[in-house]
Design an enzyme around this catalytic site. Structure first.
Site, short mmCIF file in Angstrom:
data_model
loop_
_atom_site.label_atom_id
_atom_site.label_comp_id
_atom_site.label_asym_id
_atom_site.label_seq_id
_atom_site.Cartn_x
_atom_site.Cartn_y
_atom_site.Cartn_z
N GLU A 58 0.86 -1.10 -0.03
CA GLU A 58 -0.14 -0.02 -0.10
C GLU A 58 1.06 1.25 0.16
OE1 GLU A 58 -3.48 2.10 2.57
OE2 GLU A 58 -3.14 -0.05 2.92
N GLU A 101 3.88 9.30 -1.73
CA GLU A 101 2.57 8.83 -2.22
C GLU A 101 1.82 10.22 -2.76
OE1 GLU A 101 -1.81 8.49 0.48
OE2 GLU A 101 0.04 8.17 1.30
N LYS A 129 2.82 11.92 12.92
CA LYS A 129 3.02 12.23 11.52
C LYS A 129 3.80 13.70 11.54
CE LYS A 129 0.20 9.42 8.49
NZ LYS A 129 -0.58 9.44 7.47
N ARG A 166 -0.15 4.94 16.68
CA ARG A 166 -0.28 6.20 16.19
C ARG A 166 -1.17 7.27 16.54
NH1 ARG A 166 -1.48 5.02 10.84
NH2 ARG A 166 0.21 6.28 9.81
N GLU A 223 -9.64 6.01 10.04
CA GLU A 223 -10.01 5.41 8.52
C GLU A 223 -10.63 4.06 8.53
OE1 GLU A 223 -6.77 7.84 6.13
OE2 GLU A 223 -6.11 5.84 6.84
N HIS A 255 -3.59 18.72 -0.08
CA HIS A 255 -4.45 17.75 -0.57
C HIS A 255 -5.31 17.98 -1.55
CE1 HIS A 255 -5.73 13.93 0.68
NE2 HIS A 255 -5.39 13.93 2.00
N ASP A 275 -1.50 14.79 6.25
CA ASP A 275 -1.09 13.38 5.42
C ASP A 275 -0.27 13.71 4.61
OD1 ASP A 275 -1.14 10.64 5.27
OD2 ASP A 275 -2.82 10.69 3.98
#
Length: 542
Positions: free
Chosen positions: A8, A234, A201, A165, A132, A362, A206
């Protein structure tokens, strides 16, 4: 990495873990992987995806993990596993996964004992919970600390840790997504067991091309926090864009939280020196796969290298690291090293320019996060839609995170919050992250926000064109195979940078209703053409 071999957010081919042949066959690449990591100080690896399958905790897969641990042990590398919160229910039929239920705690203790019998130096668990769609302790009206501490008790007799996390946002929380991790975790400061470390993070959304540092850094002095960077790209061109991440890592580590006054950098938070923590860590979402170059391109190896170097010395400069890498990867000849390092050092900023200038974020295609799609507005959850983040309308553009908006700036220490409250004192590179401003707002250059936005897009595309010219000039100094791959990828990057520029300008111009500044070309296509682009088989998409 998933158990079926798919990675992923991976852009370098399938997983290097051959779960089907393990534990019987341990291919030579496992040793190569261990040697590469050990050479830059990386001392642990989480074998499976944080969106974990309970199967990873079954006896056959524990044996497979043990086989890998045997290979890695001589190189000082410990093995960790991501765990699924509902594993006791899925594997052994328990009726609940409530962390305060004694049967649940007993199940995890027994499972930890089983793992440590197979892997005596097992590092511990990584957990993604209540994020998520993943299950977690909040499903039982318990806190993240309740969940983490239950697992911590299971591994503590063996010297293990839990990495919990903080990447959380809920579908039923209408507040600014950028605030939700802080709101969940700040009240829990000091409530985690001493073998729990909270993994945060670098930014609050993200892994964007640029994000302000996460407000949790400096906000939890009683809790050890570890950094989570993304080495795989990503949102930064995936495998084919030359976007060296050293400057992104350096920018984040050097950011000043002001938690204990000036000089309270993020690096000092995570290395434990700011608040006196002994349990410390830094994690990187890896870009490793079966590709011959390991990482999807030669230049993507530099991000893996920079992560390892900065993990042990956050005071290093990204430029010095780039020089080391270029000299070892190609040749120490300054005729190559100097121009290659110059390319690398401006490459991430170029990507910010052609993707998300002036604090935008984003605006990528949803799901696969490949390419531009700032117009998407019809997905079920507001925060899944790019329009949620840029909020462009006839009056202006940007997300108001000041007191008149979501007030996310209040999560930072007062000196930082004061700076961010005023667009005139907000760093211009983060302007639209914190402020919704008129299209005719004047930037420090004197130009309007609209003109400045377009000029950033122009500058990003131009930088990639310059990288192409630089690379072509280095043909005599690089072997044909690596020269050809990089040349091909730079061609892709230039084409996609122009696509990013065209799509973004076409969309935002349809809202701003302003002409392009003199000297800036119109997009190559109309907005409908850009909207029609579709990529059902983009790589790395779960």
């Amino acid at each position: 990495d998933n158990l079926d071999g798919m990675v992923e957010r991976g852009y370098a081919g399938q997983s290097i873990w051959d779960w089907w042949r393990l534990p019987d066959y341990k291919g030579p690449r496992y040793t190569d992987y261990a040697r590469a990591n050990a050479s830059i100080g990386i001392n642990g690896t989480v074998l499976n995806n944080v969106n974990a399958k309970a199967t990873s905790l079954t006896a056959p897969y524990i044996a497979k993990a043990a086989a890998l641990a045997d290979v890695f042990r001589p190189y000082g590398i410990k093995v960790y596993l991501s765990v699924k919160w509902t594993a006791p229910m899925e594997l052994d039929g328990l009726k609940t996964a409530d962390p305060l239920d004694s049967q649940v705690a007993a199940w995890w203790k027994a499972k930890a004992d089983e793992i440590y019998r197979a892997i005596p130096d097992f590092g511990g668990f990584l957990v993604k919970a209540n994020s998520e769609g993943q299950p977690g302790p909040q499903d039982y009206d318990r806190t993240h600390a309740d969940g983490a501490n239950m697992l911590a008790a299971a591994v503590k007799p063996h010297g293990g840790i839990v990495m919990w996390r903080a990447f959380v946002y809920a579908h039923d929380n209408p507040d600014d997504r950028a605030k939700q991790a802080y709101d969940d975790f700040k009240p829990l400061d000091g409530k985690f067991a001493d073998n729990v470390i909270v993994q945060v993070k670098n930014g609050a959304i993200d892994f964007q091309p640029r994000e302000p540092f996460h407000p949790l850094f400096g906000a939890m002095p009683k809790t050890p926090l570890m950094m989570e960077f993304q080495i795989t790209k990503e949102y930064l061109g995936q495998s084919t864009h030359l976007t060296y991440l050293g400057p992104l890592f350096e920018e984040t580590l050097d950011a000043d939280t002001y938690a204990r006054g000036k000089g309270s950098t993020v690096a000092k938070v995570i290395d434990g020196t700011l608040d006196g923590h002994k349990l410390t860590g830094i994690a990187g979402v890896a870009n490793i796969g079966v590709d011959r170059d390991w990482s999807g391109s030669i230049f993507n190896q530099a991000d893996w290298y920079a992560f390892g170097r900065l993990a042990w010395n956050p005071d290093l400069s990204a430029e010095a690291i780039a020089r080391e890498w270029a000299a070892m990867t190609f040749t120490p000849d300054p005729k190559l090293v100097k121009p290659v390092v110059a390319m690398m050092m401006g490459s991430r900023e170029a990507a910010v320019d052609y993707m998300t200038p002036l604090g935008l974020a984003h605006v990528m295609g949803t799901g696969h996060h490949y390419g531009p799609a700032p117009w998407i507005s019809d997905l079920a959850r507001p925060e899944w839609n790019p329009v949620y983040y840029h909020k462009a309308d006839a009056t202006g553009i940007g997300f108001d995170r000041t007191k008149s908006g979501s007030n996310a700036i209040a999560q930072y220490a007062p000196p930082v919050a004061k700076m961010l409250a005023d667009p005139k004192t907000t760093p211009e590179k983060e302007l639209l992250w914190f402020h919704h401003l008129p299209w005719d707002y004047r930037l420090k250059s004197g130009e309007t926000l609209w003109d400045g936005l377009v000029h950033h897009y122009d500058r990003g595309v131009a930088y990639v064109a310059d990288m192409q010219k630089t690379w072509e000039s280095l043909r005599p100094l690089v072997d044909p195979e690596r020269f050809a791959q990089t040349k091909a990828f730079l061609k892709i990057q230039h084409r996609e940078a122009k696509w990013w520029r065209g799509a973004s300008i076409a969309y935002f111009q349809s809202i701003a209703k302003r002409p392009l500044p003199t000297g800036s070309d119109a997009p190559a296509h109309d907005l409908d053409w850009y909207k029609a682009q579709d990529f059902p088989y983009a790589p790395g998409n779960p």
